[in-house]
Design an enzyme around this catalytic site. Sequence first.
Site, PDB file in Angstrom:
ATOM      1  N   TYR A  23      46.174  40.181  54.798  1.00 16.69           N
ATOM      2  CA  TYR A  23      45.405  40.413  53.800  1.00 16.69           C
ATOM      3  C   TYR A  23      44.142  41.348  54.317  1.00 16.69           C
ATOM      4  O   TYR A  23      43.642  40.986  55.420  1.00 16.69           O
ATOM      5  CB  TYR A  23      44.529  39.109  53.595  1.00 16.69           C
ATOM      6  CG  TYR A  23      43.524  38.847  52.309  1.00 16.69           C
ATOM      7  CD1 TYR A  23      44.180  38.685  51.059  1.00 16.69           C
ATOM      8  CD2 TYR A  23      42.181  39.327  52.536  1.00 16.69           C
ATOM      9  CE1 TYR A  23      43.079  38.656  49.836  1.00 16.69           C
ATOM     10  CE2 TYR A  23      41.271  39.387  51.510  1.00 16.69           C
ATOM     11  CZ  TYR A  23      41.635  38.777  50.183  1.00 16.69           C
ATOM     12  OH  TYR A  23      41.001  39.103  49.135  1.00 16.69           O
ATOM     13  N   SER A  24      44.151  42.346  53.495  1.00 20.01           N
ATOM     14  CA  SER A  24      43.142  43.347  54.040  1.00 20.01           C
ATOM     15  C   SER A  24      42.446  43.866  52.836  1.00 20.01           C
ATOM     16  O   SER A  24      42.949  44.499  51.738  1.00 20.01           O
ATOM     17  CB  SER A  24      43.936  44.743  54.532  1.00 20.01           C
ATOM     18  OG  SER A  24      43.068  45.717  54.877  1.00 20.01           O
ATOM     19  N   ASN A  25      40.819  44.029  52.807  1.00 23.26           N
ATOM     20  CA  ASN A  25      39.953  44.406  51.848  1.00 23.26           C
ATOM     21  C   ASN A  25      40.198  45.843  51.604  1.00 23.26           C
ATOM     22  O   ASN A  25      40.018  46.487  50.397  1.00 23.26           O
ATOM     23  CB  ASN A  25      38.676  43.951  51.993  1.00 23.26           C
ATOM     24  CG  ASN A  25      38.523  42.536  51.842  1.00 23.26           C
ATOM     25  OD1 ASN A  25      38.427  42.103  50.563  1.00 23.26           O
ATOM     26  ND2 ASN A  25      38.300  41.761  52.984  1.00 23.26           N
ATOM     27  N   SER A  83      36.286  38.216  46.098  1.00 22.97           N
ATOM     28  CA  SER A  83      37.468  38.825  46.031  1.00 22.97           C
ATOM     29  C   SER A  83      38.312  38.457  45.114  1.00 22.97           C
ATOM     30  O   SER A  83      39.461  39.101  44.386  1.00 22.97           O
ATOM     31  CB  SER A  83      38.581  38.240  46.981  1.00 22.97           C
ATOM     32  OG  SER A  83      38.192  39.070  48.413  1.00 22.97           O
ATOM     33  N   PHE A 119      28.674  41.877  57.268  1.00 18.08           N
ATOM     34  CA  PHE A 119      29.392  40.735  57.463  1.00 18.08           C
ATOM     35  C   PHE A 119      29.539  40.201  58.753  1.00 18.08           C
ATOM     36  O   PHE A 119      29.943  39.135  58.798  1.00 18.08           O
ATOM     37  CB  PHE A 119      30.785  40.936  56.695  1.00 18.08           C
ATOM     38  CG  PHE A 119      30.647  41.373  55.424  1.00 18.08           C
ATOM     39  CD1 PHE A 119      29.572  40.945  54.647  1.00 18.08           C
ATOM     40  CD2 PHE A 119      31.663  42.441  54.897  1.00 18.08           C
ATOM     41  CE1 PHE A 119      29.521  41.630  53.024  1.00 18.08           C
ATOM     42  CE2 PHE A 119      31.634  42.719  53.841  1.00 18.08           C
ATOM     43  CZ  PHE A 119      30.643  42.625  52.689  1.00 18.08           C
ATOM     44  N   ALA A 120      28.879  40.552  59.656  1.00 17.31           N
ATOM     45  CA  ALA A 120      29.494  40.161  61.223  1.00 17.31           C
ATOM     46  C   ALA A 120      28.255  39.369  61.493  1.00 17.31           C
ATOM     47  O   ALA A 120      28.664  38.224  62.352  1.00 17.31           O
ATOM     48  CB  ALA A 120      29.500  41.585  62.092  1.00 17.31           C
TER      49      ALA A 120
END
Length: 306
Positions: free
Chosen positions: A203-205, A100, A165-166
């Site tokens: 927070y959000s990508n 990030s 990503f899970a």
Amino acid sequence: MKTELISRVVATTLATALASIALAVPAEGATAAVSVRGGTHHASDSTALKAHVDTIMKTGTVGVVVRSTGPHGTRNATGGVADQATGDPARPGDRFRIASTTKTFVATVVLQLVAEGRLSLDDTVEHWLPGVVSGNGNDGSKITVRQLLQHTSGLFDYTADFPEFASKAGYQANRYATWTAEQLAATGMRHAPNFQPGTSWSYSNTNYILAGMIIKKITGHDWTQEVTARIIRPLGLHDTLAPTTDSRIPGRHLRGYSAFGEAGPEIDVTALNPSAGGAAGAMISTTADLSRFYQALLGGKLLRPA
């Protein structure tokens, strides 16, 4: 996104654990090393830096590289290994996925476009990306570019509903897949927003995927091209890359490991098609290059004072 201009000499300390969020048990007997270049340092300074590295290593991190740049010169510290298979030690010049931290590069380009009068932070997302932010209560006409950069849009974070990503299985099945920014944004739109724009922070990508799309809409170039042309090349960041789909990290680099919160051993997660992170987290760099970037940014070389 707000920053303050600091004095002409900007002190920056940068550290990374392998894969930023991936933790694994270090090799037995792993130690930390400190090197000093330029200026004059007290022994206590290097001892303190090494102590910080040792503290991080105790969390179970595979490897750490740290760089501290200030008025008296630069210090580098490392701990652990860059590769569990070979046992090669982590070194100051190793590349790694900066995750990030990519967002700071993207936000800088957006603010440069604002300074050029090509958009306003008060422009709506709908103005630049008609129909992209819609459905399930999402409304791009109520979200500004400023809110994207500040994570106050309320948009759902697409990575919370993303197979890569899970889980270990999801990563192994999808790590070489190519994703478009439109697909990533659409994943976020499958969910209702967390709150009304501007009323809270989360927070959000997804915010930065949209910021990257806006850069392309305005310039006609992918965010990777703009970051390269406006920041990487002018600053001479020779070890920094803004890749599109190449899953490799070229040259000597840190390998990453993760268990994805599951039972059992960590798996190697180094190879990854970076399109999964896009403008929210695709870049590769080193601590030296990041220190140079932040010195330029906070020192007023990339943005006007306003």
